[in-house]
Write an enzyme that holds these catalytic residues in place. Structure first.
Site, PDB file in Angstrom:
ATOM      1  N   GLY A 197     116.624  88.270  47.878  1.00 14.24           N
ATOM      2  CA  GLY A 197     117.657  87.542  48.214  1.00 14.24           C
ATOM      3  C   GLY A 197     117.419  86.472  49.205  1.00 14.24           C
ATOM      4  O   GLY A 197     117.137  87.162  50.461  1.00 14.24           O
ATOM      5  N   VAL A 198     117.767  85.254  48.910  1.00 11.71           N
ATOM      6  CA  VAL A 198     117.210  84.141  50.280  1.00 11.71           C
ATOM      7  C   VAL A 198     118.623  83.526  50.436  1.00 11.71           C
ATOM      8  O   VAL A 198     118.398  82.193  50.393  1.00 11.71           O
ATOM      9  CB  VAL A 198     115.989  83.520  49.853  1.00 11.71           C
ATOM     10  CG1 VAL A 198     114.838  84.017  50.165  1.00 11.71           C
ATOM     11  CG2 VAL A 198     116.037  82.911  48.406  1.00 11.71           C
ATOM     12  N   GLY A 199     119.675  83.863  50.600  1.00 13.73           N
ATOM     13  CA  GLY A 199     120.776  83.195  50.934  1.00 13.73           C
ATOM     14  C   GLY A 199     120.792  83.070  52.387  1.00 13.73           C
ATOM     15  O   GLY A 199     119.769  82.830  53.121  1.00 13.73           O
TER      16      GLY A 199
ATOM     17  N   VAL B 213     121.260  85.171  55.252  1.00 18.44           N
ATOM     18  CA  VAL B 213     120.650  86.035  56.000  1.00 18.44           C
ATOM     19  C   VAL B 213     118.858  85.887  55.655  1.00 18.44           C
ATOM     20  O   VAL B 213     118.019  85.736  56.408  1.00 18.44           O
ATOM     21  CB  VAL B 213     120.990  87.267  55.819  1.00 18.44           C
ATOM     22  CG1 VAL B 213     120.245  88.276  56.796  1.00 18.44           C
ATOM     23  CG2 VAL B 213     122.410  87.516  56.471  1.00 18.44           C
TER      24      VAL B 213
ATOM     25  N   TYR C 123     117.413  83.882  53.955  1.00 25.34           N
ATOM     26  CA  TYR C 123     116.815  82.405  54.501  1.00 25.34           C
ATOM     27  C   TYR C 123     116.036  82.561  55.847  1.00 25.34           C
ATOM     28  O   TYR C 123     114.979  82.025  55.917  1.00 25.34           O
ATOM     29  CB  TYR C 123     117.392  81.273  54.023  1.00 25.34           C
ATOM     30  CG  TYR C 123     116.721  79.944  54.582  1.00 25.34           C
ATOM     31  CD1 TYR C 123     115.897  79.249  53.570  1.00 25.34           C
ATOM     32  CD2 TYR C 123     117.082  79.353  55.613  1.00 25.34           C
ATOM     33  CE1 TYR C 123     115.496  77.981  53.844  1.00 25.34           C
ATOM     34  CE2 TYR C 123     116.428  78.031  56.055  1.00 25.34           C
ATOM     35  CZ  TYR C 123     115.772  77.673  55.113  1.00 25.34           C
ATOM     36  OH  TYR C 123     115.144  76.344  55.518  1.00 25.34           O
TER      37      TYR C 123
ATOM     38  N   LYS D 164     136.127  98.209  55.920  1.00 23.07           N
ATOM     39  CA  LYS D 164     135.793  96.881  55.345  1.00 23.07           C
ATOM     40  C   LYS D 164     136.878  96.609  54.496  1.00 23.07           C
ATOM     41  O   LYS D 164     137.709  97.266  53.883  1.00 23.07           O
ATOM     42  CB  LYS D 164     134.471  97.469  54.414  1.00 23.07           C
ATOM     43  CG  LYS D 164     133.526  96.262  54.123  1.00 23.07           C
ATOM     44  CD  LYS D 164     132.982  95.699  55.113  1.00 23.07           C
ATOM     45  CE  LYS D 164     131.811  94.882  54.524  1.00 23.07           C
ATOM     46  NZ  LYS D 164     130.626  94.338  55.531  1.00 23.07           N
TER      47      LYS D 164
END
Length: 349
Positions: free
Chosen positions: A181-183, A185, A187, A80
Site C-alpha cells: 500500500g503506497v497511498g 502514508v 508513499y 471510530k
C-alpha cells in the site's frame, strides 16, 4: 447477530447507526471507551460488502483506537466512524454535512477526523456543523492538518527500533523492505526509507500510486497477492487490515513486521503464530500512533508541530519496551501491548 452478541463487541460502550436518505448517508459510529476521555478516531469511507462487515470494522477499529490512544499517552478514549460508500453515487458535500450533524448529536462523546477515503477538505465541511472534529488545515507552525505524514513518521521511527532489536542494525541502509500500500502514508514511508538507503518492493491496487513510487524511489513493483511473501527483511503493511492470518503467516519471509495499517492481525492468535515463527511484530496501534497524536494535539489547542514531533519521538521507546518484555516473558508482542493498554484504561476507569 445483534450488536450485543457480536464477537467484536468487547466492552464497547455504544454503537450508533445513522441513515440520511436525502444524501444517501449510511454511517456507523462505534464508541469503545471514554475512560480516558472523549472517544477519538477517524472516519473511514469504504465500499463494504454489507452492513455486517461495516459494523465489524467499526467495532475492531474503535477498540484499536482505545489501545492506540492509551499507549500514546493521550487523554482520549477510543471510537471510530465508518461510512458505507455507494459505488454508484459519489459522496457530496451535503453527505459530509449530514455526517457532521451525526457526530454533533453525540454531544462530544466522539471526536472525528480523516481516515481512509476521507480528506482534510471533508473535515472542513464537517467543522461547519460540529466542533467535535480535528484534522483541519493548520495555522502556520501549529499542530493539525492531514495526519498521514505524522503516521508515516512514527512508522519509520518504529521500524528503525524494530530493526535494531531483531536485526542488530542502527540504520535502515541496505535493508530490504516490502511496503503493502503506497497511498498517502505508504508513499511518505517509502520516501523516508529510500532516503535512508533501504531497498523497496511495493504493491498497491492503484496504478498511479505504484508508478509514482517507482518513479520517485526506484521501487520494484509486485502483484498485491505476492507482496506479503517477498524475500525481504521488513514487511510494512500500509493498506487494509487482517492481512496476517493462519494462511499467510507460514509463508512470510520477513523477520520484522510493522506498518501503518490498523488491525493487521486477523485474530489475536495470529500474534502467537508470528511469535512461534520468530517474526518480530510491532503492534500496529503503537507504531502507527503518529496520526492520532497530531490530531489530538490539534484538538487540544495551543500545540505546535514541535510538540507533535516530540510525542512521536517516544514511539520507538514504547516499542522497545514491548520487544524486551516479549522476549523476557516469552509472550507475543500483541499480548504484551494489549496488557499494557488495558492496564492504562483500567487505572483511569
Amino acid at each position: 447477530m445483534s450488536f450485543f452478541e457480536h464477537s467484536e463487541n468487547r466492552g464497547h460502550e455504544s454503537i450508533h447507526h445513522f441513515y440520511h436518505p436525502p444524501t444517501g448517508l449510511k454511517a456507523i459510529i462505534a464508541i469503545h471507551s471514554t475512560a480516558l476521555g472523549p472517544a477519538a478516531g477517524g472516519c473511514r469511507m469504504w465500499r463494504y460488502g454489507n452492513e455486517a462487515d461495516a459494523t465489524r470494522d467499526a467495532l475492531r477499529l474503535s477498540r484499536g483506537m482505545t489501545y492506540k490512544n492509551a499507549m500514546a499517552g493521550l487523554p482520549l478514549g477510543g471510537g471510530k466512524a465508518v461510512i458505507l460508500a455507494d459505488p454508484d453515487v459519489p459522496p457530496s458535500d451535503e453527505l459530509f454535512l449530514a455526517f457532521g450533524r451525526c457526530v454533533d448529536s453525540l454531544g462530544g462523546r466522539y471526536i472525528t477526523a480523516e481516515d481512509v477515503g476521507v480528506s482534510v477538505d471533508n473535515m472542513r465541511l464537517i467543522k461547519q456543523v460540529t466542533d467535535f472534529v480535528a484534522g483541519l488545515p493548520p495555522m502556520e507552525g501549529s499542530a493539525g492538518g492531514d495526519p498521514s505524514p505524522w503516521t508515516a513518521d512514527g512508522v519509520y521511527l518504529g521500524l528503525k527500533a524494530a530493526a535494531k532489536h531483531r536485526l542488530g542494525v542502527d540504520s535502515l541502509a541496505k535493508i530490504r523492505v516490502a511496503v503493502q500500500g503506497v497511498g498517502k502514508v505508504g508513499y511518505d514511508l517509502c520516501r523516508q526509507l529510500h532516503a535512508a538507503g533501504a531497498s523497496l518492493v511495493i504493491s498497491d491496487v492503484n496504478e498511479r500510486n505504484l508508478e509514482r513510487a517507482r518513479a520517485d524511489f526506484g521501487a520494484r513493483i509486485v502483484e498485491p497477492g505476492k507482496i506479503l511473501f517477498e524475500d525481504v527483511d521488513v514487511l510494512a503493511p500500509c493498506a487494509m487490515g487482517a492481512v496476517l492470518d493462519a494462511s499467510s503467516i507460514p509463508d512470510i519471509k520477513a523477520s520484522v513486521i510493522g506498518g501503518a495499517a490498523n488491525n493487521q492481525l486477523a485474530t489475536e492468535e495470529d500474534g502467537q503464530r508470528l511469535f512461534d515463527r520468530d517474526i518480530l511484530y510491532a503492534p500496529d496501534y503503537v507504531i502507527n500512533g503518529g496520526g492520532i497524536i497530531s490530531v489530538s494535539l490539534e484538538y487540544m489547542g495551543n500545540k505546535t508541530e514541535a510538540d507533535v514531533h516530540a510525542q512521536i519521538a517516544l514511539i520507538p521507546g514504547r516499542l522497545a519496551d514491548i520487544f524486551v518484555a516479549s522476549q523476557k516473558q516469552h509472550t507475543p508482542t500483541n499480548v504484551i501491548a494489549d496488557s499494557m493498554a488495558n492496564a492504562i484504561v483500567a487505572a483511569a476507569a
